[in-house]
Design a protein around this motif. Structure first.
Motif, PDB file in Angstrom:
ATOM      1  N   ILE A 379       0.834  -1.199   0.000  1.00 53.51           N
ATOM      2  CA  ILE A 379       0.000   0.000   0.000  1.00 53.51           C
ATOM      3  C   ILE A 379       0.870   1.251   0.000  1.00 53.51           C
ATOM      4  O   ILE A 379       0.639   2.197  -0.750  1.00 53.51           O
ATOM      5  N   LEU A 380       1.935   1.227   0.838  1.00 53.86           N
ATOM      6  CA  LEU A 380       2.829   2.383   0.861  1.00 53.86           C
ATOM      7  C   LEU A 380       3.433   2.608  -0.518  1.00 53.86           C
ATOM      8  O   LEU A 380       3.515   3.731  -1.006  1.00 53.86           O
ATOM      9  N   SER A 405      -5.606  10.107   3.478  1.00 53.62           N
ATOM     10  CA  SER A 405      -6.480   9.286   4.343  1.00 53.62           C
ATOM     11  C   SER A 405      -6.021   7.841   4.323  1.00 53.62           C
ATOM     12  O   SER A 405      -6.094   7.134   5.327  1.00 53.62           O
ATOM     13  N   THR A 406      -5.519   7.394   3.182  1.00 54.59           N
ATOM     14  CA  THR A 406      -4.999   6.040   3.112  1.00 54.59           C
ATOM     15  C   THR A 406      -3.794   5.859   4.024  1.00 54.59           C
ATOM     16  O   THR A 406      -3.708   4.913   4.800  1.00 54.59           O
ATOM     17  N   LEU A 407      -2.870   6.819   3.930  1.00 55.31           N
ATOM     18  CA  LEU A 407      -1.674   6.725   4.763  1.00 55.31           C
ATOM     19  C   LEU A 407      -2.028   6.770   6.237  1.00 55.31           C
ATOM     20  O   LEU A 407      -1.509   5.996   7.043  1.00 55.31           O
ATOM     21  N   ALA A 408      -2.966   7.628   6.551  1.00 57.04           N
ATOM     22  CA  ALA A 408      -3.359   7.748   7.953  1.00 57.04           C
ATOM     23  C   ALA A 408      -3.940   6.430   8.440  1.00 57.04           C
ATOM     24  O   ALA A 408      -3.579   5.930   9.502  1.00 57.04           O
ATOM     25  N   ALA A 409      -4.825   5.869   7.625  1.00 49.38           N
ATOM     26  CA  ALA A 409      -5.495   4.642   8.039  1.00 49.38           C
ATOM     27  C   ALA A 409      -4.498   3.521   8.265  1.00 49.38           C
ATOM     28  O   ALA A 409      -4.503   2.863   9.309  1.00 49.38           O
ATOM     29  N   CYS A 410      -3.618   3.317   7.299  1.00 41.94           N
ATOM     30  CA  CYS A 410      -2.781   2.136   7.486  1.00 41.94           C
ATOM     31  C   CYS A 410      -1.634   2.378   8.459  1.00 41.94           C
ATOM     32  O   CYS A 410      -1.138   1.449   9.061  1.00 41.94           O
ATOM     33  N   HIS A 411      -1.260   3.606   8.650  1.00 38.39           N
ATOM     34  CA  HIS A 411      -0.288   3.848   9.718  1.00 38.39           C
ATOM     35  C   HIS A 411      -0.919   3.665  11.082  1.00 38.39           C
ATOM     36  O   HIS A 411      -0.292   3.211  12.019  1.00 38.39           O
TER      37      HIS A 411
ATOM     38  N   LEU C 117      -6.586  -0.402   4.737  1.00 39.95           N
ATOM     39  CA  LEU C 117      -7.014   0.874   4.179  1.00 39.95           C
ATOM     40  C   LEU C 117      -8.050   1.555   5.072  1.00 39.95           C
ATOM     41  O   LEU C 117      -8.182   2.765   5.054  1.00 39.95           O
ATOM     42  N   LEU C 118      -8.787   0.748   5.807  1.00 37.65           N
ATOM     43  CA  LEU C 118      -9.784   1.339   6.694  1.00 37.65           C
ATOM     44  C   LEU C 118      -9.163   1.718   8.038  1.00 37.65           C
ATOM     45  O   LEU C 118      -9.810   2.329   8.874  1.00 37.65           O
ATOM     46  N   GLY C 119      -7.908   1.324   8.233  1.00 38.89           N
ATOM     47  CA  GLY C 119      -7.222   1.682   9.459  1.00 38.89           C
ATOM     48  C   GLY C 119      -7.903   1.152  10.697  1.00 38.89           C
ATOM     49  O   GLY C 119      -7.961   1.803  11.729  1.00 38.89           O
ATOM     50  N   GLU C 120      -8.420  -0.041  10.574  1.00 34.51           N
ATOM     51  CA  GLU C 120      -9.126  -0.581  11.731  1.00 34.51           C
ATOM     52  C   GLU C 120      -8.171  -1.301  12.655  1.00 34.51           C
ATOM     53  O   GLU C 120      -7.379  -2.136  12.214  1.00 34.51           O
TER      54      GLU C 120
END
Lengths: 879, 82, 123
Positions: A379-380, A405-411, C117-120
């Motif tokens: 993803i990165l 938002s993608t980076l935030a979510a997966c971080h 991707l949803l950062g869950e």
């Protein structure tokens, strides 16, 4: 490709298509039991077929589908959209496997996990009966435990571990196999202990009880309570192959090399190495590996070899040598000198962060499993590529916000929260500048490309890759095949059956059309008086006739297939089935080259499999029983095909225990199929024939092998559908013979034309035994039925006029003889009195439609050469 | 017979099939201080294995078959349940 | 419950993805082309999009560009395609996708990506 496999493939495709169609139709009409039954049958048969090959994944999924449909049939489960969806998914999977088989001739063990997942998703719908419920979330949960705690590895000699560590870093990947057999596995003929002993290259073994052993008096030796584990350097494919039939009970996990780094020894003296630790960390920070090595060597030289310290130092030196960039591991190892306990690598590995320089406080709050780490990186990488796109697009801001938002979510999920506040700043800046660069620098700062700084986590990823790659490679191949034209020129031409059918229909019409020529010739002579022309027409007719006949033959030949197509399955079927049953059976196949029409071959395959299974299941006895009965231990099963004129006979005979007519009678009575009076009256042969009655099945317990209630009546129906008959002979204790009598071909029907009450009728020749003329004096009335004696046999006589409700007496010829057509109906001979016989003709039988179609007694109609329509009778329904 | 039962010693020979497990368990429960000789054993069905693991009789001789021996030792020497 | 919109003209593919996602506890909605998808998004944005490329009326690229440009929603989007060409990947990224996966996407693969991707945070 072997023809059986080819046959399987084309059949499987048809089935899959039918299954899909049925599922769709059911959506419109979910209550149709007929459709549901048909659907069940399709899946049932396809499963059976697949079981003949080594496609365990296919069979697994189909089996689950079959069980589910069975539950629906029985009303235990309701039909639902969800159910249809899952079945369709499952069939897609089967289709995928069929593709693969076509491409490679086999299916890879790589599908095992998917098969398990799909089968479980189907079984889940069965509800209470479900063995295990599948929840996609489970996959992730179990992924959490992917790195096992292997502290027991200390049991392995240090030298061996060091050698494995070295090997592992050199590419000899170490795998952990954990096999937890299901408790009832012994009853399925499995021997897990034997199985694990087949693990190649195993370097470490462990066998433990799953649950603590109960009190010995309560111990059940036949309920498996074992967990096997082994470490091996074998290839994952070998292991998947080995555990192919029980993939859901096995876990195969790559073991990172670092897991082997477990110092051990005497912790005598306690942690007094603080100076060394401080120095070592300094060396490490300064990237002074030679200094660190030298320092470690000095300490090692002055320490007793039995000490924990010595062991740890040896490992440190080894790691420095083989994996010099793995700072995290080195640091952890040095730190372990504080506590003199082996590092818990399973935690260390997942908490390593490449940017993090502070080892006392792991930065990741939650940990990622191997797969996730891999996908996280993917993803990165995708975001990096997105940020490299031109900034000129109108939707740039949206794109940048999406990346953020993608980076935030997966971080966030990876527990890397430090960069998050800065991320919003970077996004704001990026939006203000209409440029991706602020986000790019953020990525540089908080998630540098990992390739530059290999970490233990990265190595983990690499270690996990080969297996995945193989799978991906596989799916690529399949995708490639679908989209591209990998076209290997076939040796034979595959023709759609419909086209052959069309040809067959056309030649049939041609045969009929050419038959009009003789009429034309007669007309030319009698009506127009052109004798010359008449003769010419006749000679042309002879030519056309010959060509048409040859053409017909040729087309028939295309449709003819050797029965070996179906026979081929049997050696395997018999072998496997008898093995499962613990029986010994010798199979003899005869007349495999006998050819028969394709439709008939196809229609035959299910009934034959069923008969053979029945024979193995219920006919042939266990070796002990046979020995006791004075028979050879190995039973004998013969399948023989023979052709006699226009019929093919297939006999399936065994020397098993036979069928006891009394048992049949009692059972039939019990089931209400016959009443008491019938029970008394039935002859043994008649009793045997009861097995063909609908709703009759001799075995109460539905066995795994013979299937579920697909009884002999289904066999009879299938055979009769292609104008065949089935008969059974059996002698208790000696064996059973089932004979299928089949027409050679079904496209053209040979009928005899008879005359009765000034009308012409056709009767299929395959039912006619003979035509005789009987003197009126030879007709006797027995019990008010007219009969005669033919070849020492009492033959009942029926007048066709009576049967057709025509109000006329049968006419005799000048010698007072009655024309009698002897037909065979259910093995009984019956004489049908007609006025006269005419010629026999080949006709294309058209089924009756409309009102007449509803009437019994007619098989169909046919067009004759003179343009008239001939009604063809079905004596079976008439009588 | 794949297992020959002597007074205090059970001698395993060749392939010991699943059917033997009940008899083995019974014998082990009846005789205390019994020992088993696995020297000539080539294959041992899992059912027998778990009987041995649960009852823990003294092993008089380990199998000559190296693969079987290494697995059996892993199973019988470290007999901790979970 | 996180909401995911599957945009694909092939019912089988939609069902395939739906099954995977629903089994994992997501609320799934479907759209058969980009236009229908935009209509749905404008009503209520979703947490994640799974987008096919080739669709009638408005394709996946068009959908993403429009959504990103009009600031309708900027939630992560996965583009799913049968094409493994690098060009398509770049095109997808440019249009506003956050990830590009090749069909058929294995369930576990899809789930892990969706999850990330949803950062869950897992329980």
């Amino acid at each position: 490709m072997n023809p059986l496999l080819e046959q399987f493939l084309s059949e499987a495709r048809e089935f899959l298509q039918d299954i899909a169609e049925k599922l769709m139709q059911l959506e419109g009409d979910p209550d149709s039991t007929q459709m549901m039954n048909e659907l069940f049958r399709l899946v049932h048969t396809l499963k059976g077929n697949s079981g003949l090959f080594e496609f365990p994944e296919m069979t697994r999924v189909l089996h689950a589908g079959e069980d589910l449909l069975d539950a629906v049939r029985d009303g235990r489960v309701n039909y639902s959209q969800e159910l249809a969806d899952r079945l369709l998914d499952a069939m897609d999977f089967v289709n995928l496997l069929v593709d693969e088989v076509e491409l490679k001739g086999s299916t890879g063990a790589g599908h095992a996990q998917n098969a398990v997942r799909l089968a479980e998703s189907l079984r889940q719908l069965i509800g209470s009966a479900a063995v295990e419920t599948f929840d996609a979330a489970d996959t992730l949960d179990s992924a959490d435990h992917k790195i096992p705690d292997l502290s027991e590895l200390t049991a392995l000699p240090e030298q061996l571990r060091m050698a494995l560590y070295r090997g592992s870093l050199n590419g000899a990947e170490l795998l952990l196999v954990e096999y937890c057999p299901e408790p009832e596995c012994f009853f399925k003929g499995e021997d897990p202990f034997y199985q694990v002993r087949q693990i190649p290259e195993s370097v470490w073994q462990s066998v433990q009880s799953l649950e603590p052993w109960p009190q010995l008096s309560k111990l059940d030796a036949y309920s498996c309570n074992l967990v096997f584990r082994a470490l091996t350097t074998a290839l994952p494919e070998e292991l998947y192959e080995l555990f192919r039939y029980t993939p859901e009970q096995v876990r195969i996990v790559p073991v990172p090399a670092i897991m082997l780094v477990l110092p051990q020894g005497d912790s005598n003296g306690g942690p007094v190495y603080d100076d060394f630790i401080t120095d070592a960390l300094k060396f490490l920070d300064a990237d002074d590996l030679p200094g660190l090595k030298a320092s470690a060597r000095v300490l090692l030289a002055i320490s007793a070899p039995s000490l924990w310290l010595s062991s740890a130092l040896s490992w440190l030196l080894l790691v420095l040598e083989l994996d010099p960039d793995n700072r995290a591991a080195q640091r952890t190892l040095i730190a372990s000198l504080h506590t003199l306990t082996a590092p818990l690598w399973s935690t260390v590995i997942t908490t390593i962060d490449t940017v993090n320089e502070d080892d006392s406080k792991p930065q990741l709050s939650t940990t990622l499993c191997i797969d996730e780490t891999q996908d996280f990186d993917a993803i990165l990488q995708a975001q990096r590529e997105i940020l490299a796109q031109p900034d000129s697009d109108l939707w740039l801001n949206g794109r940048l916000t999406g990346v953020a938002s993608t980076l935030a979510a997966c971080h966030r999920i990876a527990g890397l929260t430090d960069g998050l506040p800065v991320l919003s700043e970077a996004l704001a800046e990026a939006l203000a500048q209409a440029s991706a660069s602020p986000l790019r620098s953020w990525l540089e700062d908080y998630a540098p490309q990992q390739a530059e700084v290999p970490s233990a986590a990265m190595q983990l990823v690499e270690a996990a890759e080969p297996a995945n790659e193989a799978v991906e490679e596989e799916s690529k191949v399949q995708l490639g095949r679908r989209t591209e034209d990998i076209y290997t020129g076939p040796k034979t031409l595959k023709v759609d059956q419909e086209k052959i059918d069309l040809l067959m229909g056309l030649i049939g019409e041609m045969v009929v059309a050419k038959n009009s020529l003789p009429y034309l010739a007669v007309k030319a002579e009698t009506q127009y008086g052109v004798r010359e022309l008449s003769r010419e027409i006749k000679s042309q007719y002879a030519v056309i006739n010959r060509i048409a006949e040859e053409m017909q033959d040729a087309i028939m030949q295309v449709r003819m297939m050797p029965v070996s197509f179906i026979f081929q399955r049997f050696p395997r079927l018999v072998r496997d089935t008898s093995r499962k049953l613990g029986k010994e059976v010798n199979l003899f196949l005869e007349g495999e080259t006998t050819e028969i029409d394709k439709n008939i071959v196809e229609a035959l395959s299910d009934p034959l499999i069923h008969i053979v299974r029945n024979s193995l299941d219920h006919g042939i006895e266990l070796p002990e029983v046979r020995r006791a009965a004075g028979k050879p231990e190995a039973g004998r099963l013969t399948i023989r095909a023979t052709q006699e004129s226009d019929r093919v006979y297939i006999d399936i005979s065994d020397d098993g225990k036979g069928i006891d007519p009394k048992v049949i009678k009692d059972k039939a009575y019990e089931k209400g199929l016959i009443d008491e009076a019938t029970l008394e009256r039935l002859t043994d042969q008649e009793a045997l024939n009861l097995v063909f009655a609908a709703g009759f099945s001799t075995v109460e317990v539905i066995s795994d092998l013979s299937g579920r209630g697909v009884g002999m009546d289904v066999v009879r129906n299938a055979v009769e559908k292609v104008n065949g008959t089935v008969s059974l002979e059996s002698e208790a204790g000696k064996g059973t013979r089932i004979r299928l009598s089949l027409p050679l071909s079904m496209a053209v029907t040979n009928v005899i034309i008879v005359e009765s009450d000034n009308q012409l009728f056709g009767i299929p020749m395959d039912m006619v035994v003979e035509t005789v003329r009987i003197p009126r004096s030879a007709i006797h009335t027995i019990k008010r039925r007219q009969t005669t004696v033919l070849r020492n046999r009492i033959v009942p006589l029926l007048a066709l006029n009576d049967l057709l409700a025509l109000d006329a007496e049968p006419r005799t010829n000048e010698d007072d003889m009655l024309a009698t057509l002897v037909v065979r109906i259910n093995d009984e001979h019956i004489g049908i009195l007609v006025d006269d016989f005419r010629e026999t003709v080949d006709i294309i039988l058209k089924p009756m439609v409309g009102i007449i179609g509803g009437l019994g007694g007619y098989a169909g109609s046919a067009l004759l050469g003179d343009g008239s329509v001939l009604m063809v009778l079905n004596p079976k329904e008439l009588v | 017979m794949a297992i020959i039962y002597q007074k205090k010693l059970a001698v395993f020979q060749g392939t010991v099939t699943v059917e033997e497990a009940d008899g083995l368990l019974e014998w082990l429960l009846l005789s205390t201080n019994s020992r088993v000789n696995l020297g000539e054993c080539l294959n041992l069905h899992s059912a027998n294995l778990q009987v041995l693991m649960a009852v823990k009789p003294t092993i008089a001789a380990w199998p000559k078959d190296a693969n079987l021996c290494v697995w059996l030792k892993a199973a019988l020497n470290t007999n901790q349940g979970e | 419950m996180k909401r995911i919109l599957i945009i694909d003209d092939a019912a089988t593919v939609r069902l395939y993805h739906r099954n995977i996602l629903e089994a994992a506890g997501y609320a799934v909605e479907e759209a058969v082309n980009g236009i229908e998808a935009l209509e749905k998004v404008m009503q209520t944005p979703f947490d994640l999009y799974v987008v096919d490329i080739n669709m009638p009326k408005l394709d996946g690229y068009g959908f993403l560009k429009e959504m990103r440009r009009q600031d309708i929603d900027q939630a992560p989007a996965i583009m799913v395609s049968t094409e493994a060409e690098a060009d398509d990947r770049q095109r997808a990224y440019r249009a506003g996708a956050n990830l590009y996966l090749i069909k058929p996407v294995k369930p576990a693969e899809l789930l892990i990506h969706v999850h990330l991707l949803l950062g869950e945070v897992r329980a």
